[in-house]
Design an enzyme around this catalytic site. Structure first.
Site, mmCIF file in Angstrom:
data_model
loop_
_atom_site.group_PDB
_atom_site.id
_atom_site.type_symbol
_atom_site.label_atom_id
_atom_site.label_comp_id
_atom_site.label_asym_id
_atom_site.label_seq_id
_atom_site.Cartn_x
_atom_site.Cartn_y
_atom_site.Cartn_z
ATOM 1 N N PRO A 19 0.865 -1.187 0.000
ATOM 2 C CA PRO A 19 0.000 0.000 0.000
ATOM 3 C C PRO A 19 0.899 1.235 0.000
ATOM 4 C CG PRO A 19 0.059 -1.003 2.194
ATOM 5 C CD PRO A 19 0.859 -1.895 1.285
ATOM 6 N N MET A 20 0.636 2.163 -0.897
ATOM 7 C CA MET A 20 1.418 3.409 -0.919
ATOM 8 C C MET A 20 0.459 4.568 -1.145
ATOM 9 S SD MET A 20 4.983 2.445 -2.855
ATOM 10 C CE MET A 20 4.285 1.418 -4.148
ATOM 11 N N SER A 21 0.340 5.364 -0.106
ATOM 12 C CA SER A 21 -0.617 6.467 -0.116
ATOM 13 C C SER A 21 -0.333 7.436 -1.270
ATOM 14 C CB SER A 21 -0.474 7.183 1.223
ATOM 15 O OG SER A 21 -1.471 8.109 1.349
ATOM 16 N N GLN A 75 -6.671 -1.333 3.794
ATOM 17 C CA GLN A 75 -5.837 -1.001 4.951
ATOM 18 C C GLN A 75 -6.406 0.214 5.683
ATOM 19 O OE1 GLN A 75 -1.982 1.067 5.074
ATOM 20 N NE2 GLN A 75 -1.117 -0.861 5.784
ATOM 21 N N CYS A 105 3.003 3.333 9.689
ATOM 22 C CA CYS A 105 3.237 4.612 9.001
ATOM 23 C C CYS A 105 4.065 5.547 9.892
ATOM 24 C CB CYS A 105 1.905 5.267 8.624
ATOM 25 S SG CYS A 105 2.180 6.837 7.764
ATOM 26 N N LYS A 144 0.193 -4.568 9.387
ATOM 27 C CA LYS A 144 1.484 -4.215 8.777
ATOM 28 C C LYS A 144 2.200 -3.293 9.749
ATOM 29 C CE LYS A 144 3.524 -2.296 4.534
ATOM 30 N NZ LYS A 144 3.889 -0.897 4.806
ATOM 31 N N ASN A 205 9.002 -7.141 3.882
ATOM 32 C CA ASN A 205 8.903 -5.924 3.068
ATOM 33 C C ASN A 205 10.103 -5.016 3.352
ATOM 34 O OD1 ASN A 205 7.346 -2.839 3.588
ATOM 35 N ND2 ASN A 205 7.560 -3.668 1.529
ATOM 36 N N GLY A 206 10.503 -4.314 2.310
ATOM 37 C CA GLY A 206 11.578 -3.324 2.431
ATOM 38 C C GLY A 206 12.721 -3.627 1.496
ATOM 39 N N ASP A 207 12.911 -2.718 0.518
ATOM 40 C CA ASP A 207 14.073 -2.772 -0.376
ATOM 41 C C ASP A 207 14.085 -3.944 -1.350
ATOM 42 O OD1 ASP A 207 14.787 -0.528 0.985
ATOM 43 O OD2 ASP A 207 16.446 -1.439 2.085
#
Ligand SMILES: Cc1cc2nc3c(=O)[nH]c(=O)nc-3n(C[C@H](O)[C@H](O)[C@H](O)COP(=O)(O)O)c2cc1C
Length: 335
Positions: A19-21, A75, A105, A144, A205-207
């Site tokens: 999810p990316m706002s 989410q 967040c 998350k 998650n991440g990179d």
């Protein structure tokens, strides 16, 4: 490994677009699903806003309708259990197959309201939110989060154990602390320690920047699945490519230039139809720039982007995209 069981009856695929706002909105989600992205999560939605049911918030939570087999995760952001519960009920009515609670967040405007990553500093409240949702909502409840607030407060392991006992069905962990925001590297080896402590599916998650790094992340973290964020900007096909590589061992070819061109134009048209011409044009600029920046070209990208940013006539914008991409011998696809 292709699917994970998130409760006794529900199975979903193990690859997620993060999810990316402001990015993974309805148009982005629909486009990435056309390239085989097997799960769709909407950008975070403030529970307080969803309860008001205004048009723009409902649009952010809109379910894709052309392929109902793709699970849809909504989410929610918030800290008031009753508000989150009400928002979760609206989400389920809206077609959510899973409710995910944002406990990661890092943005100041979110944490100053004690939501997002702040919930990791209030484990009792975090647990009470999950307990309430599990009791009252008839779809799996997932979370998350990050590793913790800062390096002295890395409480992801005890908190995830407590949330698991409260009925959480799946956990996604971005391998940074809140304090890191997006700095430094995501700590995949720390994620592997979480895996040793919980039984529910764990998503790393991440990179993750490519199909090879997704495989490496799974090897190091021993996670059940992966979530891809920023690497999908300008590459909505990446989650689908990762899905077919890690599950079926099929390494898809790069997208041909005409597919990229058609995707940019479809994305642009969807943005205009969702948000209207003025706002749609504004939102489209960052996406166009991400798509173009993924190409390997000697052609002057900056000049092209500055020209297209000035243009608001949709017909002209589309023809500029086509002529830049298709009549330009100096564009190569990145390998
Ligand atoms: C612009 C932007 C918006 C984001 N919005 C959300 C969000 O709405 N909900 C959420 O849980 N994470 C959000 N994130 C975090 C991502 O989901 C992901 O955890 C993070 O980018 C790390 O993954 P990556 O290295 O693959 O990008 C956002 C990240 C970015 C860059």
């Amino acid at each position: 490994m292709s699917s994970i069981k998130i409760n006794s009856s529900k199975t979903i695929s193990n690859v997620f677009l993060a999810p990316m706002s402001g990015i993974t909105d309805y148009p982005f989600r629909v486009i990435s699903s056309k390239f085989g992205n097997p799960n769709l999560i909407c950008e975070m939605i403030a529970s307080k806003e969803l309860i008001k049911k205004d048009k723009s918030t409902l649009l952010r939570a809109k379910k894709h309708t052309d392929n109902n087999n793709i699970p849809f995760l909504i989410q929610l952001l918030g800290r008031n259990p009753d508000e989150i519960l009400e928002a979760a009920k609206i989400s389920v009515d809206n077609g959510a197959d899973v409710i995910d609670i944002n406990m990661g967040c890092p943005a100041k405007k979110v944490t100053s309201g004690d939501a997002g990553a702040s919930l990791m500093r209030e484990p009792k409240l975090a647990v009470s939110i999950i307990e309430l949702l599990v009791k009252k909502i008839n779809v799996p409840i997932t979370v998350k989060m990050r590793l913790g607030w800062d390096k002295d407060n890395m409480n992801v392991i005890p908190l995830s154990k407590d949330l698991e006992s409260s009925g959480m069905s799946m956990l996604t962990v971005h391998g940074r602390t809140r304090d890191q925001f997006y700095n430094g590297l995501a700590d995949w080896s720390y994620i592997s320690k979480i895996k040793d402590n919980i039984k529910v599916p764990l998503i790393a998650n991440g990179d993750i920047s490519s199909i090879d790094s997704a495989k490496e992340c799974l090897r190091i973290t021993k996670a059940d699945g992966v979530m891809i964020g920023r690497a999908a900007l300008g590459a909505p096909w990446l989650p689908g490519q990762i899905q077919s590589y890690i599950n079926d061992n099929i390494k898809q070819e790069d997208q041909p230039l005409n597919t990229i061109c058609n995707t940019i134009i479809t994305h642009y048209e969807m943005l205009l139809s969702c948000y209207g011409i003025e706002r749609g044009n504004r939102i489209s600029r960052k996406h166009i720039s991400w798509y173009i920046s993924k190409l390997n070209t000697t052609h002057d990208v900056k000049v092209f982007l500055s020209e297209i940013y000035k243009q608001t006539n949709p017909i002209k914008v589309k023809s500029m995209i086509k002529s830049y991409l298709l009549s330009n011998n100096e564009i190569y696809l990145n390998g």
